[in-house]
Enzyme design. Structure first.
Site, PDB file in Angstrom:
ATOM      1  N   LYS A 288       0.854  -1.184   0.000  1.00  0.00           N
ATOM      2  CA  LYS A 288       0.000   0.000   0.000  1.00  0.00           C
ATOM      3  C   LYS A 288       0.896   1.241   0.000  1.00  0.00           C
ATOM      4  CE  LYS A 288      -4.052   1.936   2.333  1.00  0.00           C
ATOM      5  NZ  LYS A 288      -5.021   1.779   3.441  1.00  0.00           N
ATOM      6  N   GLU A 377     -18.785  -5.666  10.794  1.00  0.00           N
ATOM      7  CA  GLU A 377     -19.716  -4.904  11.620  1.00  0.00           C
ATOM      8  C   GLU A 377     -20.726  -5.800  12.320  1.00  0.00           C
ATOM      9  OE1 GLU A 377     -18.101  -2.209   8.457  1.00  0.00           O
ATOM     10  OE2 GLU A 377     -19.052  -4.200   8.438  1.00  0.00           O
ATOM     11  N   ARG A 405     -24.944  -2.111   7.973  1.00  0.00           N
ATOM     12  CA  ARG A 405     -24.588  -3.486   7.627  1.00  0.00           C
ATOM     13  C   ARG A 405     -24.870  -4.457   8.775  1.00  0.00           C
ATOM     14  NH1 ARG A 405     -20.317  -3.271   3.499  1.00  0.00           N
ATOM     15  NH2 ARG A 405     -19.017  -4.773   4.573  1.00  0.00           N
TER      16      ARG A 405
END
Length: 642
Positions: A288, A377, A405
């Site tokens: 990244k 979640e 969610r």
């Protein structure tokens, strides 16, 4: 000043242009694409490290695939800047995430190359599988379907559900696992450790390319050789890896891990994989922030750094002469530690957002009492419920739009059992440049309809602290505290905490013309409007409701007993929100009044800065003042007529 693209990138308007390049040119194009992203994001802001990490993968995919006929689904979308630039949006990329500009995420209405809208993680495999099954049904057997998903996104239950289904479908589906060991913060959990085992297995890596080549060219050997090669591959993988391959167990053909920054090799591997039928997974190891050394070293900081000097790496911050109010998330982070130092039952939970929610402060100070559960979640909510059954007091911190969610878990696992879980909903209301997928528009409406639920919103930092203090008292049941992205309004905010009576609002100021009822921090826009209106001779009253459930009925009796003109203001959807609760009270108690509701309209609100979007939706200070003037004009005309 317009940023100039590199020599090759200037020629690439669409993937059809990209295909005219020689394979050996892809490395230079990747360098130019990476630099173009750095040039634009450094002056305009946006997500940074994720797109840098998939530059080579993006180039290779559009070089090999016949997009948009071949369907490419990016998970989340943080990693899709290069994709946008290569698919007709290079010259407007400088409007990325700006009001009226292109979206920071793939968006179907923006381009035919954006096959699926993505802002929340872990949806790509399900979506791509749906596309693949539809293509198979229509007889489009030559059509490829590719989902690019990060290892952080792979921790969500939805990704596992999709893998489980995809393994039994004979569809052209390729899942590319972009493995950089990062989400916004470093990844956590057993899957992370498993992928690390694979990527660092020297014996396995020695054989990986040879296996891929054998399988890709198996048609040249003969019709019976395919099954033999499959057995050979499984035997090798089973011998070289101490654990059986997780993806193979789900009936995926696993290839890799390979270097996700070797663009020529990526292109060759992707060409080979096109000829292999059924569900496949290509494991790519990436970094990244690749190509920008500072972003490689501190990947969390450079996920979305804001504006920065691309040469020195200095992140540009506004210099203030006076102390500034803190971010609401930091008020949460400091306050939960203060509370936990006194109350040993308190624990903190977040799904992969420790720095975004500032729970990282508690994770550092009290590592055995704060948990990052990964992008999960649903698990975060039910895990919190389990803690609550054992006498713990979990503060479950989830962004408002991400809480959507886990809605079933909120009802089934928390509310029905009346468990004392405190839901701290960060980024509630208009979220800003992330746009429609991230606006916390619906929580007031979707939480207030649930039995046993207390739903609150502070107007400032002091109220946030007091609501957190209130929620951690005994037997409070499910308790929601919602607050926005960004800075508060108080410099002197760290005051002694005190309990707020549940369901009680407060009168901010009295008045005669009209009553303005607000909930949450948008009440500060009401204060600005009143300063302007008072100077013009208007006399509105202002009430800070604080709770939408239970709503302060005593205060509402006072309002409707005195005022025939009422304005409600909320940084949330009008349908079902605080304004609706006020109308319900008025109807139930046979009051008659003119009620004007201001808030997020029944439409999808796009991206822009928060003040821009408040204005567009009609509930910034200027809009509130204008509504009062309209009502005041009616009142003045009535007075003159009498």
């Amino acid at each position: 000043m317009k940023v100039q693209a590199g020599e090759l990138l200037q020629k690439i308007n669409y993937p059809s242009d990209l295909k005219q390049l020689k394979e050996e040119d892809l490395k230079q194009l990747s360098q130019e694409l990476r630099q173009y992203i750095i040039d634009i994001v450094s002056v305009n802001g946006g997500h940074f490290g994720a797109s840098l990490g998939v530059v080579e993968l993006t180039v290779a995919l559009h070089y090999v695939l016949n997009t948009p006929y071949d369907q490419l689904v990016w998970d989340v979308g943080h990693q899709a800047y290069g994709h946008k630039i290569l698919t007709g949006r290079r010259d407007v990329f400088d409007t990325n995430r700006l009001f009226g500009g292109i979206s920071g995420f793939p968006k179907r209405s923006e381009s035919e190359y954006d096959t699926f809208g993505v802002g929340h993680s872990s949806t790509s495999i399900s979506a791509a599988l749906g596309m693949a099954v539809a293509s198979h049904y229509k007889g489009e057997t030559d059509r490829q379907h590719v989902a690019v998903i990060g290892d952080g996104s792979m921790t969500a239950g939805l990704a596992f559900e999709a893998l489980n289904h995809a393994g039994i479908e004979n569809s052209n589906l390729l899942v590319i696992l972009n493995d950089n060991n990062m989400a916004i913060d470093p990844n956590v959990g057993a899957l992370k450790e498993y992928l690390t085992d694979i990527s660092t297995s020297k014996h396995y890596n020695r054989f990986r390319d040879d296996i891929a080549k054998v399988l890709a060219k198996i048609s040249e050997i003969g019709p019976d050789a395919y099954k033999l090669a499959q057995k050979f591959e499984k035997s090798i993988k089973g011998t070289l890896l101490k654990r059986s391959n997780f993806f193979e167990a789900l009936k995926f053909r696993y290839f890799g891990p390979i270097d996700g920054h070797d663009v020529e090799h990526l292109a060759r591997v992707l060409k080979d994989l096109r000829d292999i039928p059924g569900p496949k997974l290509l494991h790519c190891i990436t970094v990244k922030g690749k190509g920008y050394s500072l972003a490689e070293k501190d990947q969390t900081k450079w996920h979305a750094p804001g504006l920065f000097d691309k040469i020195t790496g200095e992140i540009k911050k506004t210099v203030y002469e006076k102390p500034q109010p803190p971010k609401y998330q930091d008020v949460f982070g400091h306050t939960i530690i203060e509370l936990a130092e006194v109350n040993p039952k308190i624990m903190g939970i977040t799904p992969a957002m420790p720095s975004g929610s500032s729970l990282n402060m508690m994770m550092k100070a009290m590592p055995n009492r704060a948990f990052d559960v990964g992008i999960a979640e649903q698990h975060a909510v039910t895990f919190s419920a389990g803690l609550a059954t054992q006498g713990m007091l979990p503060f479950c911190n989830i962004y408002s739009s991400f809480m959507q969610r886990a809605y079933d878990q909120v009802i089934h696992d928390v509310a029905i059992q009346n468990l004392n879980v405190v839901f701290c909903l960060d980024r509630a209301g208009i979220a800003g440049a992330d746009g429609a997928t991230h606006h916390g528009a619906y929580d007031l409406a979707y939480m207030r309809c649930i039995p046993n639920m207390t739903v609150s919103a502070p107007m400032n930092e002091e109220e946030l602290r007091n609501l957190m203090y209130t929620a951690q008292q005994d037997n409070m049941g499910p308790f929601v505290i919602r607050y926005p992205r960004g800075n508060g309004v108080m410099v002197d905010w760290q005051r002694p905490m005190k309990a707020i009576p549940v369901g009680k609002g407060r009168k901010v100021c009295d008045g005669e013309d009209v009553a303005i009822l607000s909930i949450g921090t948008i009440g500060n826009e009401v204060v600005k409007a009143l300063n302007e209106l008072n100077a013009e001779g208007y006399s509105p009253a202002h009430y800070d409701m604080r709770f939408v459930k239970p709503i302060d009925e005593d205060l509402l009796h006072e309002v409707f007993g005195k005022f025939k003109k009422v304005i409600t203001v909320e940084d949330g959807c009008i349908q079902g929100g605080m304004g609706s609760a006020v109308l319900e009270f008025m109807a139930d108690n046979n009051y008659r009044a003119q009620v004007v509701r201001l808030g997020i309209p029944d439409t999808v609100v796009e991206h822009g800065e928060q003040p821009e979007l408040w204005a567009e939706c009609g509930y910034n200070a200027k809009s509130i003042a204008q509504q009062v003037r309209l009502i005041g004009l009616t009142r003045s005309m009535q007075t003159i007529a009498s």
